[in-house]
Design a protein around this motif. Sequence first.
Motif, PDB file in Angstrom:
ATOM      1  N   THR B 193       0.604 -40.966  11.941  1.00  0.00           N
ATOM      2  CA  THR B 193       1.341 -41.678  12.986  1.00  0.00           C
ATOM      3  C   THR B 193       1.144 -43.162  12.752  1.00  0.00           C
ATOM      4  O   THR B 193       0.016 -43.653  12.762  1.00  0.00           O
ATOM      5  N   LEU B 194       2.238 -43.856  12.540  1.00  0.00           N
ATOM      6  CA  LEU B 194       2.156 -45.269  12.199  1.00  0.00           C
ATOM      7  C   LEU B 194       2.593 -46.088  13.404  1.00  0.00           C
ATOM      8  O   LEU B 194       3.777 -46.153  13.728  1.00  0.00           O
ATOM      9  N   GLY B 195       1.626 -46.692  14.063  1.00  0.00           N
ATOM     10  CA  GLY B 195       1.913 -47.510  15.240  1.00  0.00           C
ATOM     11  C   GLY B 195       2.767 -46.745  16.218  1.00  0.00           C
ATOM     12  O   GLY B 195       2.498 -45.586  16.539  1.00  0.00           O
ATOM     13  N   LYS B 196       3.833 -47.395  16.704  1.00  0.00           N
ATOM     14  CA  LYS B 196       4.798 -46.695  17.549  1.00  0.00           C
ATOM     15  C   LYS B 196       6.134 -46.687  16.826  1.00  0.00           C
ATOM     16  O   LYS B 196       7.188 -46.829  17.431  1.00  0.00           O
ATOM     17  N   VAL B 197       6.062 -46.568  15.507  1.00  0.00           N
ATOM     18  CA  VAL B 197       7.280 -46.662  14.707  1.00  0.00           C
ATOM     19  C   VAL B 197       7.704 -45.304  14.165  1.00  0.00           C
ATOM     20  O   VAL B 197       8.828 -44.875  14.381  1.00  0.00           O
ATOM     21  N   LEU B 198       6.789 -44.637  13.500  1.00  0.00           N
ATOM     22  CA  LEU B 198       7.198 -43.386  12.867  1.00  0.00           C
ATOM     23  C   LEU B 198       6.042 -42.405  12.765  1.00  0.00           C
ATOM     24  O   LEU B 198       4.882 -42.767  12.946  1.00  0.00           O
ATOM     25  N   LYS B 199       6.432 -41.163  12.494  1.00  0.00           N
ATOM     26  CA  LYS B 199       5.453 -40.118  12.213  1.00  0.00           C
ATOM     27  C   LYS B 199       5.839 -39.493  10.883  1.00  0.00           C
ATOM     28  O   LYS B 199       7.028 -39.234  10.660  1.00  0.00           O
ATOM     29  N   ALA B 200       4.859 -39.278  10.041  1.00  0.00           N
ATOM     30  CA  ALA B 200       5.157 -38.676   8.744  1.00  0.00           C
ATOM     31  C   ALA B 200       4.316 -37.413   8.576  1.00  0.00           C
ATOM     32  O   ALA B 200       3.132 -37.405   8.906  1.00  0.00           O
ATOM     33  N   VAL B 201       4.965 -36.361   8.108  1.00  0.00           N
ATOM     34  CA  VAL B 201       4.243 -35.131   7.773  1.00  0.00           C
ATOM     35  C   VAL B 201       4.094 -35.113   6.258  1.00  0.00           C
ATOM     36  O   VAL B 201       5.081 -35.178   5.533  1.00  0.00           O
ATOM     37  N   VAL B 202       2.852 -35.075   5.792  1.00  0.00           N
ATOM     38  CA  VAL B 202       2.590 -35.128   4.353  1.00  0.00           C
ATOM     39  C   VAL B 202       1.922 -33.821   3.943  1.00  0.00           C
ATOM     40  O   VAL B 202       0.855 -33.485   4.436  1.00  0.00           O
ATOM     41  N   VAL B 203       2.590 -33.091   3.067  1.00  0.00           N
ATOM     42  CA  VAL B 203       2.055 -31.807   2.619  1.00  0.00           C
ATOM     43  C   VAL B 203       1.297 -32.033   1.316  1.00  0.00           C
ATOM     44  O   VAL B 203       1.825 -32.614   0.373  1.00  0.00           O
ATOM     45  N   MET B 204       0.047 -31.600   1.275  1.00  0.00           N
ATOM     46  CA  MET B 204      -0.790 -31.844   0.115  1.00  0.00           C
ATOM     47  C   MET B 204      -1.062 -30.533  -0.633  1.00  0.00           C
ATOM     48  O   MET B 204      -1.102 -29.457  -0.046  1.00  0.00           O
ATOM     49  N   ARG B 205      -1.277 -30.704  -1.947  1.00  0.00           N
ATOM     50  CA  ARG B 205      -1.847 -29.604  -2.723  1.00  0.00           C
ATOM     51  C   ARG B 205      -3.098 -30.193  -3.311  1.00  0.00           C
ATOM     52  O   ARG B 205      -3.024 -31.050  -4.177  1.00  0.00           O
ATOM     53  N   SER B 206      -4.211 -29.767  -2.802  1.00  0.00           N
ATOM     54  CA  SER B 206      -5.462 -30.436  -3.131  1.00  0.00           C
ATOM     55  C   SER B 206      -5.293 -31.916  -2.786  1.00  0.00           C
ATOM     56  O   SER B 206      -4.939 -32.227  -1.660  1.00  0.00           O
ATOM     57  N   LEU B 207      -5.444 -32.811  -3.760  1.00  0.00           N
ATOM     58  CA  LEU B 207      -5.243 -34.237  -3.444  1.00  0.00           C
ATOM     59  C   LEU B 207      -3.894 -34.745  -3.949  1.00  0.00           C
ATOM     60  O   LEU B 207      -3.649 -35.939  -3.949  1.00  0.00           O
ATOM     61  N   PHE B 208      -3.048 -33.842  -4.411  1.00  0.00           N
ATOM     62  CA  PHE B 208      -1.692 -34.244  -4.798  1.00  0.00           C
ATOM     63  C   PHE B 208      -0.792 -34.187  -3.577  1.00  0.00           C
ATOM     64  O   PHE B 208      -0.854 -33.231  -2.811  1.00  0.00           O
ATOM     65  N   ILE B 209       0.030 -35.194  -3.418  1.00  0.00           N
ATOM     66  CA  ILE B 209       1.005 -35.137  -2.331  1.00  0.00           C
ATOM     67  C   ILE B 209       2.214 -34.366  -2.837  1.00  0.00           C
ATOM     68  O   ILE B 209       2.797 -34.710  -3.858  1.00  0.00           O
ATOM     69  N   ASP B 210       2.532 -33.296  -2.120  1.00  0.00           N
ATOM     70  CA  ASP B 210       3.578 -32.406  -2.601  1.00  0.00           C
ATOM     71  C   ASP B 210       4.932 -32.763  -2.022  1.00  0.00           C
ATOM     72  O   ASP B 210       5.961 -32.652  -2.675  1.00  0.00           O
ATOM     73  N   ARG B 211       4.908 -33.186  -0.762  1.00  0.00           N
ATOM     74  CA  ARG B 211       6.184 -33.352  -0.069  1.00  0.00           C
ATOM     75  C   ARG B 211       5.916 -34.183   1.164  1.00  0.00           C
ATOM     76  O   ARG B 211       4.837 -34.145   1.742  1.00  0.00           O
ATOM     77  N   THR B 212       6.918 -34.944   1.570  1.00  0.00           N
ATOM     78  CA  THR B 212       6.731 -35.708   2.798  1.00  0.00           C
ATOM     79  C   THR B 212       8.022 -35.795   3.586  1.00  0.00           C
ATOM     80  O   THR B 212       9.109 -35.793   3.010  1.00  0.00           O
ATOM     81  N   ILE B 213       7.881 -35.807   4.894  1.00  0.00           N
ATOM     82  CA  ILE B 213       9.032 -35.912   5.805  1.00  0.00           C
ATOM     83  C   ILE B 213       8.692 -36.991   6.821  1.00  0.00           C
ATOM     84  O   ILE B 213       7.602 -36.984   7.381  1.00  0.00           O
ATOM     85  N   VAL B 214       9.595 -37.927   7.018  1.00  0.00           N
ATOM     86  CA  VAL B 214       9.350 -38.999   7.978  1.00  0.00           C
ATOM     87  C   VAL B 214      10.276 -38.816   9.164  1.00  0.00           C
ATOM     88  O   VAL B 214      11.473 -38.575   8.995  1.00  0.00           O
ATOM     89  N   ARG B 215       9.725 -38.900  10.364  1.00  0.00           N
ATOM     90  CA  ARG B 215      10.542 -38.783  11.582  1.00  0.00           C
ATOM     91  C   ARG B 215      10.222 -39.927  12.525  1.00  0.00           C
ATOM     92  O   ARG B 215       9.247 -40.649  12.354  1.00  0.00           O
ATOM     93  N   GLY B 216      11.055 -40.061  13.547  1.00  0.00           N
ATOM     94  CA  GLY B 216      10.870 -41.123  14.517  1.00  0.00           C
ATOM     95  C   GLY B 216       9.649 -40.876  15.381  1.00  0.00           C
ATOM     96  O   GLY B 216       9.168 -39.753  15.487  1.00  0.00           O
ATOM     97  N   PHE B 217       9.165 -41.946  16.018  1.00  0.00           N
ATOM     98  CA  PHE B 217       7.977 -41.818  16.854  1.00  0.00           C
ATOM     99  C   PHE B 217       8.236 -40.888  18.031  1.00  0.00           C
ATOM    100  O   PHE B 217       7.349 -40.188  18.490  1.00  0.00           O
ATOM    101  N   ASN B 218       9.486 -40.902  18.524  1.00  0.00           N
ATOM    102  CA  ASN B 218       9.798 -40.068  19.696  1.00  0.00           C
ATOM    103  C   ASN B 218      10.373 -38.704  19.323  1.00  0.00           C
ATOM    104  O   ASN B 218      10.888 -38.004  20.171  1.00  0.00           O
ATOM    105  N   GLU B 219      10.274 -38.333  18.068  1.00  0.00           N
ATOM    106  CA  GLU B 219      10.781 -37.022  17.667  1.00  0.00           C
ATOM    107  C   GLU B 219       9.649 -36.008  17.593  1.00  0.00           C
ATOM    108  O   GLU B 219       8.483 -36.376  17.442  1.00  0.00           O
ATOM    109  N   ASN B 220      10.031 -34.739  17.679  1.00  0.00           N
ATOM    110  CA  ASN B 220       9.035 -33.671  17.627  1.00  0.00           C
ATOM    111  C   ASN B 220       8.532 -33.467  16.200  1.00  0.00           C
ATOM    112  O   ASN B 220       9.318 -33.424  15.269  1.00  0.00           O
TER     113      ASN B 220
END
Lengths: 211, 311
Positions: B193-220
């Motif tokens: 959660t970055l300030g009141k700007v956005l929320k990001a879901v980051v999917v990891m495989r071990s320490l590799f970042i596999d995938r990421t999705i960024v959504r608004g702060f007011n989104e589910n």
Amino acid sequence: MGVTCVCQLPLAEGKSVQQTIDILHKKLEQLGAVKQGSFTVDCETYHATGNASGQPTKLLYVMHNSETPLSCLALFEGGPCLTADGNFDVLMIKLKSHFQNAKGHKVESRGSRYRYCDFLIKVGAVTMSSSARGISVEVEYCPCVVPGDCWNLMKEFMQSFLGPSIPELPSVFSSKPEGLYAPVDCVDTMTQYLELFGRVRKQQVLPGTTR
Amino acid sequence: MADAMNVGVNLEAFSQAITAIQALRSSVTRVFDSLKDGMKNKETLEGREKVFITEFQDNLQSVNRDLNELERLSTLVGRPSESHPLHNSGLLSLDPVQDKTPLYSQLLQAYKWSNKLQYHAGLASSLLNQQSLKRSANQMGASAKRRPKVQPSTLVLPPQYVDDVISRIGRMFPDMSIELFRPNGTSAVLLVTLGKVLKAVVVMRSLFIDRTIVRGFNENVHSEDGKLDIWSKSNYQVFQKVTDHATTALLHYQLPQMPDVVVRSFMTWLRSYIKLFQTPCQRCGKFLQEGLPPTWRDFRTLEAFHDTCRQ
């Protein structure tokens, strides 16, 4: 629900309310905005009666917004506000002895809803006792929740279709501590509409019309 | 020109053939009519039968005659020309009610479009084959033999170590909160959660970042059953764009030997979005372009640009 700004648009030189709205619609469409249905915001005024101690009567405003069709908003003049279910209107009829409906004071803004990217633009004709009094423009930037953050961005957007007559940061936001974000219900928006309706009402007094 | 004449001749034969078909049909009808009516009332039984049989024979002969006529004509009509590139659908162009049903022009457009698509897909596939990104484990050819040796060191890390790295990164950025979940086994999913700007879901495989999705702060960020929603994209165009750029960043920050550095660089880059709505573009100086704020962040300088201003 993002940051919303409601402002009154002055009439274009020598044009009627409807003509000015048409010009604005054309500008929005040129910009690439897409029309998405219509909207209504209305406001009824109630006088608080029956307070024995000769205080000046307070006004209660009951407002509806087509964006939140199941709720109804009651705002006390300068006081608390309340979000209620739609059948709050029925309750107000029951409370007739305490709050009297000031008939003919009903103000309404009705018009089309446009979407441009993440912006929502609502251009409405403000009518009072079935005569058009002015134009309201509501601009909402949906992805952002902190008014102070995106205000410059919104100003730039409004400039692109309103020209030089863009408003200042609405007082609802400037009076709040920095960083407090717009709540999910539309109290901030409705407060701005109420201020605008108040201005329109006063404007009507000037030519000396009686209701 | 030759085509038009050809069509004219055919039309003549067609109309004759149609008349022949009509004649055939009426003669066949006559056969069945006489069969239905049965024997006519005559004095003697033989007389009745005789008349009936001759009538029946006459009718059958006329059927035979009409059929022969039709067969003769059908050779004249010939097969529809197959020289047209669209085969039989090319005949749609002969439809006189073209103004009402623009089928033929639509068909041509679709045909061109699919041709072009095939061409471009071919180009894209040859380009992609040249420069594969070599992130996934199932590489083909020679690299597949070397791969298993490299992987265990970076892909099998104790969960405790991953937790440590993430919490260290979380402490580095006070305006960014990082929550770690392990919904399925050992792989971690981060909710940033970055300030009141956005929320990001980051999917990891071990320490590799596999995938990421960024959504608004007011989104589910949670789906209806309460789990982290790692699939559905944001409703807002701004954050769809930021998601695209974040995926680009994942591919840009690559250092297989030091995966923790990669995660840290990515988070540093993501943190520059804290002023997503406040910073004008560094090139054009404006906030909006086509309704979007500057969504691109330079990988080195972290400066803000519009997607179209960054080149």
